[in-house]
Design an enzyme around this catalytic site. Structure first.
Site, PDB file in Angstrom:
ATOM      1  CB  ALA A  64     -44.526  21.958 144.980  1.00  0.00           C
ATOM      2  N   GLY A 107     -40.594  23.775 142.082  1.00  0.00           N
ATOM      3  CA  GLY A 107     -39.869  23.410 143.301  1.00  0.00           C
ATOM      4  C   GLY A 107     -38.635  22.571 143.012  1.00  0.00           C
ATOM      5  CD  GLU A 110     -39.118  27.422 144.002  1.00  0.00           C
ATOM      6  OE1 GLU A 110     -40.006  26.539 143.924  1.00  0.00           O
ATOM      7  OE2 GLU A 110     -39.313  28.517 144.542  1.00  0.00           O
ATOM      8  CD  GLU A 130     -42.996  27.738 140.339  1.00  0.00           C
ATOM      9  OE1 GLU A 130     -42.574  28.294 139.290  1.00  0.00           O
ATOM     10  OE2 GLU A 130     -42.250  27.189 141.158  1.00  0.00           O
TER      11      GLU A 130
END
Ligand code: HXC
Length: 256
Positions: A64, A107, A110, A130
């Site tokens: 992200a 992300g 993911e 993260e």
């Protein structure tokens, strides 16, 4: 502003490329909106039977967009239901193959797990770093990864934030195949073309049935599979697929 994704079509397959290479395809909201809109459109498009999602040679996606998130408050995150948009990507029924070169972190990893399966290059790197940012995965990583590769390795990756090489990801079951870096996209495209040549209904129900295994108890999942299997005997594609086998000729599916 340049498009954040790039889409090309080859026959019945769409190749979707994340296109923020200078930021290692960091997944900001604008990119997510473009990708989700494009995937939903491909999902409805009966001339397309599968898609390949890829990035650039250095990064599938490095996570992200940290710069976009850095200043946000908890209230803003809750109000925006930040990352909920990615549920729409995961919910698209079009078969999605992740073709991974370089980093697939946070992300990015993911999104790989939201796809139906992944083909990785030998130089690909996976991880959930993260924790190093003072947060945790927020796009399903703790849940999907644990189901995919088991609690122990998922804990290792989420708690240490370390990166995992492609060969380890293959052993763990995070990716389906590892190939030389330059063969990642061609291999994924060939797999997607094969999928897209089969009955659209059978393919969609097969992926849905496999996905149910993550949600249902075994006996219920087996009953679900059998009900779907029986239902497919009402379709012209079942007639054609089995007749073609018996007559020793290629099948011509009605609704490929
Ligand atoms: C925003 C990013 C980014 C990211 C890289 N960039 N990753 N920008 N968000 N996730 C940008 C860098 O700032 C830099 O911009 C450019 O891309 C190139 O990156 P470098 O760091 O210079 O490259 P390199 O030294 O080769 O290192 C590669 C890397 C590193 C190891 C992948 O970039 C990295 O660690 N990135 C962050 C990985 C990460 O923590 N991902 C998880 C994010 S959180 P400039 O402008 O300087 O050239 C997440 C889920 C959040 O995904 C859920 C919480 C709610």
């Amino acid at each position: 502003m340049a498009d954040l994704i790039d889409i090309t079509r080859e026959g019945r397959v769409a190749l979707v490329r994340l296109n923020r290479p200078a930021q290692l395809n960091a997944l900001n909201l604008a990119l997510a909106e473009e990708l989700v809109a494009a995937t939903e459109a491909l999902d409805r498009d009966r001339t397309i039977g599968a898609m390949v999602l890829t990035g650039s040679p250095k990064a599938f996606a490095a996570g992200a967009d940290i710069a976009e998130m850095a200043g946000k408050s908890a209230e803003e995150m809750v109000e925006a239901d930040f990352f909920a948009i990615w549920d729409r990507f995961a919910a698209c029924r079009i078969p999605k193959i992740a073709a991974v070169n370089g980093y697939a972190l946070g992300g990015g990893c993911e999104v790989v797990m939201m796809c139906d399966f992944a083909i990785a290059g030998e130089g690909a790197r996976f991880g959930q770093p993260e924790v190093k940012l003072g947060v945790i995965a927020g796009m399903g990583g703790t849940q999907r990864m644990t189901r995919l590769i088991g609690r122990s390795l998922a804990m290792d990756l989420h708690l240490t934030g370390r990166t995992m090489r492609a060969d380890e990801a293959l052993r763990a079951g995070l990716v389906a195949r590892v190939v030389p870096d330059e063969e990642v996209v061609p291999t994924a495209m060939a797999a997607a073309a094969e999928i897209a040549s089969y009955s659209r209904g059978a393919v969609r129900l097969a992926r849905e049935a496999v996905a149910k295994a993550e949600e249902l108890p075994l006996a219920e999942g087996i009953r679900y599979e059998r009900a779907v299997f029986h239902r497919l005997f009402g379709t012209p594609d079942q007639r054609e697929g089995m007749a073609a086998f018996v007559e020793k000729r290629p099948a011509r599916f009605h609704a490929p």
